[in-house]
Design a protein around this motif. Structure first.
Motif, PDB file in Angstrom:
ATOM      1  N   LEU A 118      28.164  55.970  10.235  1.00 53.75           N
ATOM      2  CA  LEU A 118      28.250  54.962   9.188  1.00 53.75           C
ATOM      3  C   LEU A 118      29.676  54.934   8.664  1.00 53.75           C
ATOM      4  O   LEU A 118      30.559  55.594   9.210  1.00 53.75           O
ATOM      5  CB  LEU A 118      27.230  55.222   8.073  1.00 53.75           C
ATOM      6  CG  LEU A 118      27.051  56.656   7.545  1.00 53.75           C
ATOM      7  CD1 LEU A 118      28.166  57.036   6.592  1.00 53.75           C
ATOM      8  CD2 LEU A 118      25.708  56.799   6.847  1.00 53.75           C
ATOM      9  N   GLY A 119      29.936  54.168   7.618  1.00 53.18           N
ATOM     10  CA  GLY A 119      31.285  54.093   7.065  1.00 53.18           C
ATOM     11  C   GLY A 119      31.715  52.672   6.789  1.00 53.18           C
ATOM     12  O   GLY A 119      31.174  51.714   7.354  1.00 53.18           O
ATOM     13  N   ILE A 120      32.702  52.541   5.911  1.00 56.50           N
ATOM     14  CA  ILE A 120      33.173  51.228   5.487  1.00 56.50           C
ATOM     15  C   ILE A 120      34.236  50.694   6.442  1.00 56.50           C
ATOM     16  O   ILE A 120      35.006  51.450   7.023  1.00 56.50           O
ATOM     17  CB  ILE A 120      33.722  51.274   4.044  1.00 56.50           C
ATOM     18  CG1 ILE A 120      34.724  52.427   3.873  1.00 56.50           C
ATOM     19  CG2 ILE A 120      32.594  51.410   3.050  1.00 56.50           C
ATOM     20  CD1 ILE A 120      35.349  52.500   2.502  1.00 56.50           C
ATOM     21  N   ILE A 138      25.973  63.418  10.009  1.00 56.25           N
ATOM     22  CA  ILE A 138      26.455  62.081   9.655  1.00 56.25           C
ATOM     23  C   ILE A 138      27.945  62.035   9.968  1.00 56.25           C
ATOM     24  O   ILE A 138      28.704  62.913   9.542  1.00 56.25           O
ATOM     25  CB  ILE A 138      26.243  61.787   8.154  1.00 56.25           C
ATOM     26  CG1 ILE A 138      24.758  61.758   7.810  1.00 56.25           C
ATOM     27  CG2 ILE A 138      26.924  60.475   7.763  1.00 56.25           C
ATOM     28  CD1 ILE A 138      24.469  61.662   6.316  1.00 56.25           C
ATOM     29  N   MET A 139      28.350  61.015  10.718  1.00 52.81           N
ATOM     30  CA  MET A 139      29.770  60.798  10.961  1.00 52.81           C
ATOM     31  C   MET A 139      30.264  59.654  10.091  1.00 52.81           C
ATOM     32  O   MET A 139      29.732  58.542  10.162  1.00 52.81           O
ATOM     33  CB  MET A 139      30.054  60.489  12.437  1.00 52.81           C
ATOM     34  CG  MET A 139      30.001  61.708  13.331  1.00 52.81           C
ATOM     35  SD  MET A 139      30.897  61.462  14.891  1.00 52.81           S
ATOM     36  CE  MET A 139      32.590  61.786  14.386  1.00 52.81           C
ATOM     37  N   ASP A 140      31.261  59.941   9.265  1.00 56.03           N
ATOM     38  CA  ASP A 140      31.893  58.929   8.443  1.00 56.03           C
ATOM     39  C   ASP A 140      33.022  58.309   9.260  1.00 56.03           C
ATOM     40  O   ASP A 140      34.076  58.914   9.451  1.00 56.03           O
ATOM     41  CB  ASP A 140      32.437  59.574   7.166  1.00 56.03           C
ATOM     42  CG  ASP A 140      33.243  58.618   6.322  1.00 56.03           C
ATOM     43  OD1 ASP A 140      33.139  57.386   6.562  1.00 56.03           O
ATOM     44  OD2 ASP A 140      33.979  59.078   5.428  1.00 56.03           O
ATOM     45  N   LEU A 141      32.792  57.096   9.739  1.00 56.07           N
ATOM     46  CA  LEU A 141      33.770  56.406  10.572  1.00 56.07           C
ATOM     47  C   LEU A 141      34.542  55.359   9.777  1.00 56.07           C
ATOM     48  O   LEU A 141      35.039  54.383  10.332  1.00 56.07           O
ATOM     49  CB  LEU A 141      33.070  55.755  11.772  1.00 56.07           C
ATOM     50  CG  LEU A 141      32.248  56.682  12.657  1.00 56.07           C
ATOM     51  CD1 LEU A 141      31.725  55.941  13.878  1.00 56.07           C
ATOM     52  CD2 LEU A 141      33.051  57.909  13.081  1.00 56.07           C
ATOM     53  N   SER A 142      34.659  55.571   8.476  1.00 57.26           N
ATOM     54  CA  SER A 142      35.364  54.627   7.616  1.00 57.26           C
ATOM     55  C   SER A 142      36.792  54.409   8.099  1.00 57.26           C
ATOM     56  O   SER A 142      37.489  55.361   8.469  1.00 57.26           O
ATOM     57  CB  SER A 142      35.388  55.142   6.174  1.00 57.26           C
ATOM     58  OG  SER A 142      34.087  55.202   5.635  1.00 57.26           O
ATOM     59  N   CYS A 143      37.212  53.157   8.064  1.00 61.07           N
ATOM     60  CA  CYS A 143      38.551  52.832   8.574  1.00 61.07           C
ATOM     61  C   CYS A 143      39.272  51.831   7.694  1.00 61.07           C
ATOM     62  O   CYS A 143      40.264  51.223   8.121  1.00 61.07           O
ATOM     63  CB  CYS A 143      38.449  52.307  10.009  1.00 61.07           C
ATOM     64  SG  CYS A 143      37.387  50.849  10.188  1.00 61.07           S
ATOM     65  N   TYR A 168      40.999  57.204  12.871  1.00 57.25           N
ATOM     66  CA  TYR A 168      40.579  55.944  12.259  1.00 57.25           C
ATOM     67  C   TYR A 168      41.227  55.751  10.892  1.00 57.25           C
ATOM     68  O   TYR A 168      41.444  54.623  10.446  1.00 57.25           O
ATOM     69  CB  TYR A 168      39.063  55.908  12.054  1.00 57.25           C
ATOM     70  CG  TYR A 168      38.207  55.882  13.285  1.00 57.25           C
ATOM     71  CD1 TYR A 168      38.754  55.847  14.562  1.00 57.25           C
ATOM     72  CD2 TYR A 168      36.829  55.878  13.163  1.00 57.25           C
ATOM     73  CE1 TYR A 168      37.952  55.823  15.681  1.00 57.25           C
ATOM     74  CE2 TYR A 168      36.010  55.848  14.288  1.00 57.25           C
ATOM     75  CZ  TYR A 168      36.574  55.826  15.540  1.00 57.25           C
ATOM     76  OH  TYR A 168      35.762  55.803  16.636  1.00 57.25           O
ATOM     77  N   ASP A 169      41.465  56.852  10.206  1.00 60.53           N
ATOM     78  CA  ASP A 169      41.917  56.829   8.822  1.00 60.53           C
ATOM     79  C   ASP A 169      43.430  56.718   8.697  1.00 60.53           C
ATOM     80  O   ASP A 169      43.950  56.365   7.650  1.00 60.53           O
ATOM     81  CB  ASP A 169      41.439  58.122   8.142  1.00 60.53           C
ATOM     82  CG  ASP A 169      41.475  58.066   6.631  1.00 60.53           C
ATOM     83  OD1 ASP A 169      41.444  56.957   6.079  1.00 60.53           O
ATOM     84  OD2 ASP A 169      41.532  59.138   6.004  1.00 60.53           O
ATOM     85  N   ALA A 170      44.144  57.012   9.797  1.00 63.46           N
ATOM     86  CA  ALA A 170      45.593  57.197   9.700  1.00 63.46           C
ATOM     87  C   ALA A 170      46.331  55.928   9.293  1.00 63.46           C
ATOM     88  O   ALA A 170      47.213  55.965   8.421  1.00 63.46           O
ATOM     89  CB  ALA A 170      46.139  57.722  11.027  1.00 63.46           C
ATOM     90  N   VAL A 171      45.993  54.792   9.892  1.00 62.55           N
ATOM     91  CA  VAL A 171      46.717  53.554   9.608  1.00 62.55           C
ATOM     92  C   VAL A 171      46.579  53.177   8.132  1.00 62.55           C
ATOM     93  O   VAL A 171      47.566  52.883   7.442  1.00 62.55           O
ATOM     94  CB  VAL A 171      46.235  52.409  10.511  1.00 62.55           C
ATOM     95  CG1 VAL A 171      46.882  51.089  10.100  1.00 62.55           C
ATOM     96  CG2 VAL A 171      46.549  52.714  11.975  1.00 62.55           C
TER      97      VAL A 171
END
Length: 437
Positions: free
Chosen positions: A70-72, A97-102, A127-130
């Motif tokens: 999941l994730g935003i 749970i994997m938080d794939l927020s990007c 995913y979070d770096a940018v």
């Protein structure tokens, strides 16, 4: 005696609270579990900073676990709605749970998730770096990438997907062997693009010891990502996938030398007749490390039903050695899943995991089914509902169409084989057209 990670403790003969808890859950001898954690064939992802964690073991001889993504994202960035999915995943007893927020407030969401969740938490820092730096991909430095990894570790993430096997050598193999579906891993494609844009080696491969030092400090389990996982059944078991898997096997041994726990991520889309061989290859090439698979999705033509295509592949994969299934929802390939999609995906994945456990002979797996069979033979509907993988749906279906004879259902009515066999075996008369005597 001091220890740095679960693996370090296990090698020193220490029974950690997490090892003890997992042994109780799995009904396995503590010493046997400790040996498997020490050897690396079982991982217990348990970041030192994840205080709400109820630990789970993943690997040899243990129940197949499931993960919920999941994730935003930029197009769907409602934090509260996404957190409703977190609550559902935990209520439905997903182990991870994997938080794939990007996009947006990723740190705020991640910290709230870790504080709340007893389930294992995973992320993909790339995913979070940018968004974290507000920089375009080409402008990110190796130091930038490692700082994001360390931030996730500090926040309490239990396992991180890092695509360290996508190096220049793997990239060359990919270029020389064109695919129908290309590279479909989001993290893998971002890293590949970074390498191409900057003309540099993958920092996570080139500075792998730096990555291991972060994992060791916080006891983060390294989930070695499959940048070359097939995204079309035509591409499965091709040179790119196998080359990367060989590299991941080498990286696994280096991680274990530093007492960092490892899981290997796998396919992907895959023809059904290739799944068994792929499970064997992973276990062989990666020295028995726990295997984490997405599906596999066994046909490319069923958008809207990919929870089914993945459950088919997941059951076969689990029966042949996969240890951890990433759920797939009906929304796969189409959009971000909603709550209903999530539920369908979780149920399908739980079915696949349990079917796989029966196939690989996990202790106690068949007992659940045997209890259901007994309840069915006794026409004990309340007991059947209690044993259902989804009690609410089973009750709703039955209550929507009630039979004349409440012991039966509207499929067969008084012609019910179970009803009539019970009666005749008890020496009773069978009335089908008339009231019972």
């Amino acid at each position: 005696m001091n220890y740095t990670t679960q693996m370090d403790a296990a090698k020193k003969g220490i029974i950690t609270p997490e090892i003890r808890k997992v042994a109780e859950k799995e009904n396995i001898q503590i010493e046997l579990l400790r040996e498997r954690v020490a050897k690396g064939t079982v991982a217990i992802p348990a970041n030192k900073n994840h205080k709400s964690l109820n630990p789970e073991g993943i690997g040899e001889g243990l129940r197949t676990k499931i993960n919920v993504n999941l994730g935003i994202s930029k197009d769907c960035c409602d934090v509260e709605k996404e957190f409703d999915k977190v609550k559902l995943a935990i209520d439905m007893k997903a182990e991870a749970i994997m938080d794939l927020s990007c996009y947006g407030k990723t740190e705020e969401f991640r910290k709230k998730l870790i504080d709340y969740s007893p389930a294992i938490i995973g992320t993909v820092p790339m995913y979070d770096a940018v968004g974290f730096y507000d920089k375009e991909l080409k402008d990110l430095t190796a130091d930038d990438l490692f700082r994001v990894v360390e931030k996730h570790a500090q926040d309490g993430v239990d396992f991180m997907t890092i695509h360290a096997g996508m190096n220049l050598e793997t990239a060359d193999i990919f270029k020389r062997n064109p695919r129908l579906g290309g590279i479909v891993s989001r993290g893998g494609s971002i890293l590949y693009a970074w390498m191409e844009l900057n003309g540099q080696e993958n920092p996570f491969f080139e500075q792998y010891d730096r990555l291991l030092n972060i994992c060791q400090e916080y006891d983060v389990t390294l989930s070695l990502g499959d940048a070359c996982r097939p995204g079309a059944i035509e591409d499965s078991t091709d040179p790119s996938q196998i080359k990367e898997l060989m590299t991941l096997g080498e990286l696994t041994k280096r991680a274990w030398e530093k007492n960092v726990q490892v899981m290997i991520e796998g396919p992907g889309h895959m023809a059904i007749n290739e799944i068994q061989a792929n499970m064997m290859l992973e276990k062989k090439l990666c020295h028995g490390a726990p295997f984490y698979v997405l599906g596999p999705i066994v046909t490319d033509v069923a958008p809207g039903y990919d929870h089914i295509t993945s459950a088919i592949g997941g059951a076969i994969a689990a029966a042949n050695g996969a240890d951890f299934l990433c759920y797939v929802t009906p929304a796969e390939h189409l959009r971000l899943p909603d709550i209903d999609d999530m539920k369908e995906g979780i149920i399908a994945s739980k079915i696949a995991a349990h079917a796989g456990d029966i196939g690989k002979g996990i202790k106690g797996a068949r007992e659940w089914d045997n209890k259901m069979s007994k309840a069915r033979n006794n026409l004990d509907w309340e007991e059947m509902f209690k044993l259902c993988i989804d009690e609410e749906k089973a009750r709703r279906y039955r209550e929507s169409s009630m039979p004349e004879d409440e012991k039966t259902c509207t499929m067969c009515g008084k012609m019910c084989a179970v009803r009539n066999m019970n009666k005749v075996m008890e020496g009773k008369n069978i009335n089908i057209l008339r009231e019972d005597d």
